[in-house]
Design an enzyme around this catalytic site. Structure first.
Site, short mmCIF file in Angstrom:
data_model
loop_
_atom_site.label_atom_id
_atom_site.label_comp_id
_atom_site.label_asym_id
_atom_site.label_seq_id
_atom_site.Cartn_x
_atom_site.Cartn_y
_atom_site.Cartn_z
N ASP A 249 0.61 -1.66 -0.54
CA ASP A 249 0.35 -0.44 -0.03
C ASP A 249 0.50 1.37 0.33
O ASP A 249 2.22 1.02 0.83
CB ASP A 249 -1.07 -0.21 1.06
CG ASP A 249 -2.00 1.16 1.63
OD1 ASP A 249 -2.56 1.62 -0.15
OD2 ASP A 249 -2.51 0.72 2.36
N TRP B 24 3.01 7.67 -1.99
CA TRP B 24 4.89 8.23 -2.68
C TRP B 24 4.55 8.58 -4.05
O TRP B 24 5.82 10.15 -3.91
CB TRP B 24 4.65 7.02 -2.93
CG TRP B 24 6.38 6.61 -3.96
CD1 TRP B 24 7.62 6.39 -2.51
CD2 TRP B 24 6.64 6.89 -4.71
NE1 TRP B 24 9.17 6.24 -3.34
CE2 TRP B 24 8.38 6.76 -4.55
CE3 TRP B 24 6.24 7.23 -5.58
CZ2 TRP B 24 9.54 7.21 -5.28
CZ3 TRP B 24 7.39 7.42 -6.96
CH2 TRP B 24 9.17 6.86 -7.36
N ASN C 76 -10.51 -2.75 -6.88
CA ASN C 76 -9.10 -2.21 -7.19
C ASN C 76 -9.90 -1.82 -8.87
O ASN C 76 -9.53 -1.19 -9.13
CB ASN C 76 -8.24 -2.90 -7.83
CG ASN C 76 -7.18 -2.94 -6.76
OD1 ASN C 76 -6.57 -3.51 -5.97
ND2 ASN C 76 -7.72 -1.61 -5.04
N ARG D 113 -10.94 1.67 -9.94
CA ARG D 113 -10.54 3.44 -10.12
C ARG D 113 -11.15 3.47 -11.16
O ARG D 113 -11.20 3.10 -11.50
CB ARG D 113 -8.96 2.48 -9.73
CG ARG D 113 -9.32 2.04 -7.79
CD ARG D 113 -7.14 1.76 -8.00
NE ARG D 113 -7.72 1.65 -6.52
CZ ARG D 113 -6.06 1.93 -5.60
NH1 ARG D 113 -5.32 2.61 -6.13
NH2 ARG D 113 -6.19 2.25 -4.12
N GLU E 83 0.85 -13.10 12.00
CA GLU E 83 1.55 -12.05 12.67
C GLU E 83 1.23 -11.23 12.28
O GLU E 83 0.93 -11.63 10.60
CB GLU E 83 2.55 -13.38 13.07
CG GLU E 83 2.37 -14.17 13.85
CD GLU E 83 2.11 -13.56 15.87
OE1 GLU E 83 2.01 -12.57 16.28
OE2 GLU E 83 1.17 -14.34 16.40
C1 FPP Z 1 -1.72 0.04 -3.16
O1 FPP Z 1 -1.16 1.42 -3.42
C2 FPP Z 1 -1.35 -0.14 -4.66
C3 FPP Z 1 -2.28 -0.76 -5.41
C4 FPP Z 1 -3.65 -0.97 -5.51
C5 FPP Z 1 -1.25 -1.69 -7.07
C6 FPP Z 1 -0.35 -2.33 -5.72
C7 FPP Z 1 0.44 -2.82 -7.40
C8 FPP Z 1 1.80 -3.07 -6.85
C9 FPP Z 1 2.89 -2.42 -5.95
C10 FPP Z 1 2.73 -3.09 -8.38
C11 FPP Z 1 2.40 -4.34 -8.54
C12 FPP Z 1 2.79 -4.96 -9.75
C13 FPP Z 1 3.00 -5.83 -10.34
C14 FPP Z 1 3.47 -6.71 -11.88
C15 FPP Z 1 2.60 -7.19 -10.16
P1 FPP Z 1 -2.88 2.88 -3.18
O2 FPP Z 1 -2.80 3.35 -4.23
O3 FPP Z 1 -3.49 2.10 -2.78
O4 FPP Z 1 -2.06 4.02 -3.30
P2 FPP Z 1 -2.38 4.87 -1.41
O5 FPP Z 1 -3.37 4.22 -0.90
O6 FPP Z 1 -1.60 6.20 -0.85
O7 FPP Z 1 -2.93 5.91 -2.92
#
Ligand code: FPP
Length: 243
Positions: free
Chosen positions: A22, A27, A70, A73, A202
């Site tokens: 997350d 970031w 998701n 989005r 855990e």
């Molecule tokens: C949550 O951060 C993250 C996601 C919904 C996507 C996670 C995906 C990746 C780390 C890339 C994975 C890629 C592959 C190739 C498997 P957020 O977008 O909700 O962050 P925020 O809460 O800060 O807005």
């Protein structure tokens, strides 16, 4: 990683680690970048961290990459995540053969375009010779997984379900339950991730945003894990037999 923690892992004390990745959006925001740039960086970190876990001897690694929720989005963000995922699959086999890692996708593949679905199946098949497992939860939801598992058990003839009927029909069938679930970016919730499998896991929460996650952060989570007294509902040995 310190020797004591490395030895505890080698002794089988931490077989399965799972990550709720997350904080990609936050970031990016603090750097004035787009959310998609955050996901791009998140995908690089996912490769680095999952391979590191295998290197330090954790045999099962699971990441939550895309939930069934998701899809809500914006279309541009969903497309960017699909592109990253597809690109990852295209390059994964060469990389994972070198590291001897097997990929298993957790989630409903039927919603993906046929070409992507075939690439996923092919990667799973071609990497299946390796015995370190990287589970990638993509289009995954924990509740739906449990319902599907029940229906599969019924289809196979069960009329009275047992825990084994359910466990044996989950996407993670054959995989031990996670010992440790790590969630980044300061949120403290499960978000429909591994609901059945997390019964005795855990939990470790860190404020670090996923794209900032380092190997040292993984080490810190492992150190904390080995400080926990896991009781699985029983009493610790030194309290057994007392009043
Ligand atoms: C949550 O951060 C993250 C996601 C919904 C996507 C996670 C995906 C990746 C780390 C890339 C994975 C890629 C592959 C190739 C498997 P957020 O977008 O909700 O962050 P925020 O809460 O800060 O807005």
């Amino acid at each position: 990683m310190d020797v004591k923690t490395a030895e505890a892992i080698a002794a089988g004390g931490l077989r399965h680690i799972a990550f709720i990745m997350d904080g990609n959006g936050r970031w990016a925001k603090v750097r004035g970048k787009t959310r998609n740039e955050g996901h791009r960086r998140g995908a690089e970190v996912f490769e680095k961290i999952s391979e590191y876990c295998a290197e330090i001897g954790i045999r099962y690694v699971t990441v939550y990459a895309f939930s069934t929720e998701n899809w809500k989005r914006p279309e541009s963000e969903v497309s960017a995540l699909m592109r990253l995922f597809s690109r990852y699959i295209d390059t994964a086999l060469a990389r994972l053969s070198e590291k001897k890692i097997r990929i298993v996708f957790l989630g409903d593949k039927s919603v993906f375009p046929e070409k992507l679905r075939q690439k996923m199946v092919s990667l799973e098949k071609r990497s299946s010779v390796y015995d370190r497992i990287l589970n990638i939860a993509f289009n995954y939801g924990g509740r739906a997984e449990i319902v599907t598992a029940c229906n599969m058990a019924i289809e196979k003839g069960a009329s009275f379900l047992t825990e084994d009927d359910i466990s044996g029909n989950l996407y993670t069938a054959g995989c031990p339950d996670p010992d440790l679930i790590v969630r980044t970016a300061g949120e403290m919730r499960l978000s429909n991730f591994l609901l059945w499998q997390a019964a005795y896991a855990e939990f470790y929460y860190t404020d670090t945003l996923w794209p900032d996650m380092t190997k040292e952060d993984v080490d810190a989570a492992c150190v904390e894990f080995f400080k926990r007294k896991r009781r699985f509902g029983a009493l610790p040995d030194d309290e057994k037999g007392g009043k």
